[in-house]
Design an enzyme around this catalytic site. Structure first.
Site, PDB file in Angstrom:
ATOM      1  N   CYS A 151       0.826  -0.937   0.095  1.00  0.00           N
ATOM      2  CA  CYS A 151       0.101  -0.001   0.030  1.00  0.00           C
ATOM      3  C   CYS A 151       0.976   1.112  -0.115  1.00  0.00           C
ATOM      4  O   CYS A 151       1.464   1.609   1.000  1.00  0.00           O
ATOM      5  CB  CYS A 151      -0.980  -0.225   1.270  1.00  0.00           C
ATOM      6  N   CYS A 168     -12.585  18.502   8.161  1.00  0.00           N
ATOM      7  CA  CYS A 168     -12.454  17.515   7.276  1.00  0.00           C
ATOM      8  C   CYS A 168     -13.685  17.393   6.040  1.00  0.00           C
ATOM      9  O   CYS A 168     -13.753  16.464   5.533  1.00  0.00           O
ATOM     10  CB  CYS A 168     -12.441  16.048   7.925  1.00  0.00           C
TER      11      CYS A 168
END
Length: 413
Positions: free
Chosen positions: A145, A371
């Protein structure tokens, strides 16, 4: 198959082709590209790139195109970061707000210290960890990843062994919330079937044994500690704080540092500061190097951890912390009396109830961390209508190659 011309990238990260029948959302495409695809219900599938954008680059993830994350890693850095800045501008414009929007702060690959890995038993009996496929519950197994801290990636085989006993019940769909801390890996597991009595004693013992072999600092089940070899700790400014099991932590240290530094610069010279939705003290401890801080958050474990952290640092001003639901019981102007600077960092839903109270205080500077640009813009409108000016907004690319945008906004009056 239809030929489509991509006009822009939409707010969720898909390319958008404007057609006579309305917009068509085309995943993994860029403005200016021509594609061939099957179109159904406004979405394109079986997409084939006919003419590629000059901004298209080679993706770095072996799971690209299948994994539901990192859906923008085919986009060159400069236009990608400009697009994130534009998403912030659009969100503010919907509320009639204009301000200076700084360039998006980039974060490097390989720095995510917090990831959520789903566990599934494969047809051959193996337990695999990974992420969900695009628009699907299917698991995409992950062995590499590019966004995650390499220490988390290296632990995936051992984490799969930890997950195996957690699949004891056929309805269990465990998610391992893995965090790299100063003490090593902290893993909190959700999604384990509990209505039928939860894990058997044997499954618990096997999970604990696997966690010990993996040298986890802690293993917990929905916040309940199963095994702790070392207390997971994190550093916030001058303090070292015990991380609550299942507690919130910013995903990328570099992004956290960018947001904290801007908050600190904004409150310089303050006499008293409030830190609302403070968690375990991400902003609280750095702010306390400037002035006394009153901190509040709904999470009692977070507040308890913050209080423990107070004893670990020197050179700070006084910190007063309270566990309080700021949605049901927002701090009032009376509670915030004397605070000339206020920092708030709410969940994605924003903080409209608390913002309304902030607007009526005598604070001269407010720092909003968010966010979600849409709810930030809504909350910003409340402050602006009460005389604040949104001085600057800084987008922060905490979630690399995704459509998510973090930001820091500085209000003054």
């Amino acid at each position: 198959m239809e030929i489509l011309s991509i006009d822009r990238v939409g707010g969720q990260g898909d390319g958008v082709a404007n057609t006579p029948n309305g917009p068509v959302f085309v995943p993994l495409t860029l403005p200016g590209e021509t594609v061939r695809a099957v179109v159904a219900d406004g979405r394109a599938e079986q997409v084939e790139i006919v003419t590629a954008s000059a901004d298209r680059i080679a993706p770095v993830s072996p799971q690209y195109g299948d994994c539901g994350g990192c859906s923008l890693q085919h986009w060159a850095a400069e236009p990608y970061l400009d697009w994130k800045r534009e998403q912030v501008r659009l969100a503010l414009a919907r509320e009639g707000i204009e301000t200076e929007i700084e360039a998006t702060v980039a974060t490097p690959a390989g720095t995510r210290r917090r990831v959520a890995l789903h566990a599934r038993r494969m047809p051959d009996g193996r337990v695999a960890l990974g992420f969900k496929a695009r628009r699907s519950w299917r698991l995409v197994e992950v062995t590499a990843c590019p966004i995650a801290d390499p220490r988390i990636v290296a632990a995936i085989p051992m984490l799969a062994e930890v997950a195996a006993p957690l699949l004891e019940h056929p309805k269990s769909a465990p998610t391992l919330h893995v965090t790299w801390t100063l003490s090593g890996l902290d893993v909190d597991v959700t999604g384990v079937e509990r209505r039928t009595g939860g894990l058997s004693g044997d499954a618990q013992m096997r999970a604990i044994a696997a966690a010990q072999r993996a040298d986890l600092a802690r293993l917990s089940l929905a916040g309940d500690v199963m095994m702790m070899a070392r207390q997971p700790k994190v550093a916030f400014g001058p303090a070292t704080v015990p991380l609550p099991a299942g507690g919130f932590l910013q995903a990328v240290p570099e992004a956290e540092a960018a947001m904290v530094s801007r908050a600190l610069a904004a409150v310089k010279g303050a006499k008293k500061i409030a830190d609302l939705f403070c968690g375990a003290g991400t902003f609280t401890f750095p702010l306390a190097t400037v002035a006394p801080v009153i901190a509040a958050d709904a999470s009692k474990p977070g507040i308890d951890a913050l209080k423990i952290g107070v004893g670990s640092a020197k050179g700070m001003k006084a910190i007063t912390a309270e566990a309080r639901d700021l949605f049901r019981r927002p701090l009032t102007p009376f509670d915030l009396k004397g605070c000339d600077a206020i920092v708030f960092d709410p969940p994605r839903a924003g903080a409209i109830e608390q913002t309304a109270q902030i607007a009526d205080t005598k604070a001269s500077v407010v720092v909003g961390v968010s966010c979600n640009p849409q709810t930030f813009a809504r909350d910003a409108r409340v402050l602006i209508d009460k005389g604040f000016r949104l001085e600057t907004v800084t987008p922060v690319d905490q979630f690399l190659w995704s459509a998510h945008v973090e930001l820091v906004g500085i209000f003054r009056r």
